[in-house]
Design a protein around this motif. Structure first.
Motif, PDB file in Angstrom:
ATOM      1  N   ARG A 112      -4.165  -5.302   3.388  1.00 29.47           N
ATOM      2  CA  ARG A 112      -3.865  -6.306   4.420  1.00 29.47           C
ATOM      3  C   ARG A 112      -3.147  -5.708   5.619  1.00 29.47           C
ATOM      4  NH1 ARG A 112      -3.639 -12.008   2.395  1.00 29.47           N
ATOM      5  NH2 ARG A 112      -4.435 -11.916   0.282  1.00 29.47           N
ATOM      6  N   VAL A 113      -2.219  -4.780   5.361  1.00 27.64           N
ATOM      7  CA  VAL A 113      -1.429  -4.215   6.466  1.00 27.64           C
ATOM      8  C   VAL A 113      -1.933  -2.859   6.935  1.00 27.64           C
ATOM      9  CG1 VAL A 113       0.637  -5.530   5.870  1.00 27.64           C
ATOM     10  CG2 VAL A 113       0.331  -3.228   4.937  1.00 27.64           C
ATOM     11  N   GLY A 114      -2.874  -2.265   6.222  1.00 25.63           N
ATOM     12  CA  GLY A 114      -3.522  -1.045   6.687  1.00 25.63           C
ATOM     13  C   GLY A 114      -2.988   0.269   6.157  1.00 25.63           C
ATOM     14  N   SER A 115      -1.926   0.250   5.345  1.00 29.77           N
ATOM     15  CA  SER A 115      -1.437   1.516   4.784  1.00 29.77           C
ATOM     16  C   SER A 115      -0.482   1.268   3.625  1.00 29.77           C
ATOM     17  CB  SER A 115      -0.717   2.358   5.842  1.00 29.77           C
ATOM     18  OG  SER A 115       0.577   1.866   6.098  1.00 29.77           O
ATOM     19  N   ILE A 116      -0.362   2.281   2.777  1.00 27.64           N
ATOM     20  CA  ILE A 116       0.590   2.213   1.681  1.00 27.64           C
ATOM     21  C   ILE A 116       2.018   2.201   2.231  1.00 27.64           C
ATOM     22  CG2 ILE A 116       1.577   3.517  -0.265  1.00 27.64           C
ATOM     23  CD1 ILE A 116      -1.282   4.388  -0.976  1.00 27.64           C
ATOM     24  N   LEU A 117       2.265   2.978   3.278  1.00 32.02           N
ATOM     25  CA  LEU A 117       3.626   3.041   3.832  1.00 32.02           C
ATOM     26  C   LEU A 117       4.084   1.698   4.383  1.00 32.02           C
ATOM     27  CD1 LEU A 117       3.568   6.546   5.539  1.00 32.02           C
ATOM     28  CD2 LEU A 117       4.501   5.904   3.308  1.00 32.02           C
ATOM     29  N   GLN A 118       3.200   0.984   5.074  1.00 28.14           N
ATOM     30  CA  GLN A 118       3.571  -0.342   5.567  1.00 28.14           C
ATOM     31  C   GLN A 118       3.725  -1.322   4.406  1.00 28.14           C
ATOM     32  OE1 GLN A 118       0.765  -1.480   8.591  1.00 28.14           O
ATOM     33  NE2 GLN A 118       1.567  -0.014  10.068  1.00 28.14           N
ATOM     34  N   ALA A 119       2.870  -1.193   3.400  1.00 28.95           N
ATOM     35  CA  ALA A 119       2.985  -2.050   2.212  1.00 28.95           C
ATOM     36  C   ALA A 119       4.301  -1.794   1.498  1.00 28.95           C
ATOM     37  CB  ALA A 119       1.813  -1.794   1.266  1.00 28.95           C
ATOM     38  N   GLN A 120       4.718  -0.534   1.461  1.00 27.44           N
ATOM     39  CA  GLN A 120       5.968  -0.180   0.798  1.00 27.44           C
ATOM     40  C   GLN A 120       7.144  -0.917   1.431  1.00 27.44           C
ATOM     41  OE1 GLN A 120       6.637   3.977  -0.296  1.00 27.44           O
ATOM     42  NE2 GLN A 120       8.560   3.871   0.825  1.00 27.44           N
ATOM     43  N   ALA A 121       7.165  -0.999   2.752  1.00 27.48           N
ATOM     44  CA  ALA A 121       8.263  -1.695   3.431  1.00 27.48           C
ATOM     45  C   ALA A 121       8.306  -3.165   3.025  1.00 27.48           C
ATOM     46  CB  ALA A 121       8.112  -1.560   4.945  1.00 27.48           C
ATOM     47  N   ILE A 122       7.145  -3.781   2.908  1.00 22.09           N
ATOM     48  CA  ILE A 122       7.073  -5.197   2.533  1.00 22.09           C
ATOM     49  C   ILE A 122       7.460  -5.395   1.069  1.00 22.09           C
ATOM     50  CG2 ILE A 122       5.462  -7.129   2.186  1.00 22.09           C
ATOM     51  CD1 ILE A 122       3.912  -5.966   4.651  1.00 22.09           C
ATOM     52  N   ILE A 123       6.870  -4.607   0.196  1.00 15.69           N
ATOM     53  CA  ILE A 123       7.111  -4.767  -1.240  1.00 15.69           C
ATOM     54  C   ILE A 123       8.562  -4.464  -1.578  1.00 15.69           C
ATOM     55  CG2 ILE A 123       6.565  -3.792  -3.517  1.00 15.69           C
ATOM     56  CD1 ILE A 123       3.619  -3.622  -2.488  1.00 15.69           C
ATOM     57  N   TRP A 124       9.121  -3.416  -1.012  1.00 18.49           N
ATOM     58  CA  TRP A 124      10.513  -3.080  -1.321  1.00 18.49           C
ATOM     59  C   TRP A 124      11.467  -4.127  -0.770  1.00 18.49           C
ATOM     60  CZ3 TRP A 124      10.978   2.972  -0.927  1.00 18.49           C
ATOM     61  CH2 TRP A 124      10.314   3.525  -2.016  1.00 18.49           C
ATOM     62  N   ARG A 125      11.122  -4.748   0.350  1.00 18.49           N
ATOM     63  CA  ARG A 125      11.966  -5.825   0.872  1.00 18.49           C
ATOM     64  C   ARG A 125      11.977  -6.986  -0.121  1.00 18.49           C
ATOM     65  NH1 ARG A 125       9.410  -7.630   5.555  1.00 18.49           N
ATOM     66  NH2 ARG A 125       9.547  -5.486   6.233  1.00 18.49           N
ATOM     67  N   ILE A 126      10.827  -7.303  -0.675  1.00 16.98           N
ATOM     68  CA  ILE A 126      10.731  -8.391  -1.660  1.00 16.98           C
ATOM     69  C   ILE A 126      11.462  -8.004  -2.949  1.00 16.98           C
ATOM     70  CG2 ILE A 126       9.115  -9.654  -3.146  1.00 16.98           C
ATOM     71  CD1 ILE A 126       7.115  -9.431  -0.740  1.00 16.98           C
ATOM     72  N   GLU A 127      11.240  -6.774  -3.408  1.00 15.02           N
ATOM     73  CA  GLU A 127      11.869  -6.328  -4.655  1.00 15.02           C
ATOM     74  C   GLU A 127      13.393  -6.260  -4.554  1.00 15.02           C
ATOM     75  OE1 GLU A 127       8.493  -3.600  -6.851  1.00 15.02           O
ATOM     76  OE2 GLU A 127       9.844  -2.599  -5.462  1.00 15.02           O
ATOM     77  N   SER A 128      13.906  -5.987  -3.369  1.00 18.69           N
ATOM     78  CA  SER A 128      15.354  -5.851  -3.225  1.00 18.69           C
ATOM     79  C   SER A 128      16.036  -7.147  -2.787  1.00 18.69           C
ATOM     80  CB  SER A 128      15.691  -4.742  -2.224  1.00 18.69           C
ATOM     81  OG  SER A 128      15.220  -5.083  -0.937  1.00 18.69           O
TER      82      SER A 128
END
Length: 144
Positions: A112-128
């Protein structure tokens, strides 16, 4: 740098064995969390692996070579390890990587966001994000 420690190899092999057992038993395939994150320290390529094949070389997971289209598939550990980058660098393992999100969540978010790195920012924000406290006293939370 050692890309896969014995502990990581064990966890990746266990996921491969569990997936194969589910397939043989006619059960739905598991959706494990990524075990390891490999990355190019001078570029955008990133790999999240959940499984390691019996050959000790074939990884399965999410691959993002930096072209905006992360995809699930198989990739070779030996090929990744043999990459020679500028400044004498090679592919590295993110030693601080951990996640509670399954591979399918990572894949969906990264696509959806075009990269693992951008996904990481989203997922880690949710996880934390802080988990709201649930009242243990039944009288709490009721209007008075």
């Amino acid at each position: 740098m050692i890309l896969l420690t014995p502990e990581l190899r064990f966890a990746l092999r266990a996921n491969d064995i569990n997936r194969r057992a589910a397939a043989q038993g006619g059960k739905p395939e598991p959706d494990p969390v990524p075990v390891v994150k490999l990355f190019n320290p001078v570029g955008a390529a990133t790999w999240l692996a959940t499984e390691l094949g019996e050959d000790g070389d074939t990884l399965f997971g999410l691959a993002d070579l930096g072209f905006g289209c992360p995809e699930l598939g198989y990739f070779s550990l030996s090929e990744i390890a043999s990459l020679r980058l500028p400044f004498g660098l090679g592919i590295e393992r993110d030693i601080g990587f951990s996640t509670t999100a399954s591979l399918s969540v990572w894949a969906d978010t990264a696509r959806r966001v075009g990269s693992i790195l951008q996904a990481q920012a989203i997922i880690w924000r949710i996880e934390s994000a802080p988990v709201p406290e649930i009242p243990t006293d039944p009288s709490q939370g009721k209007g008075g």
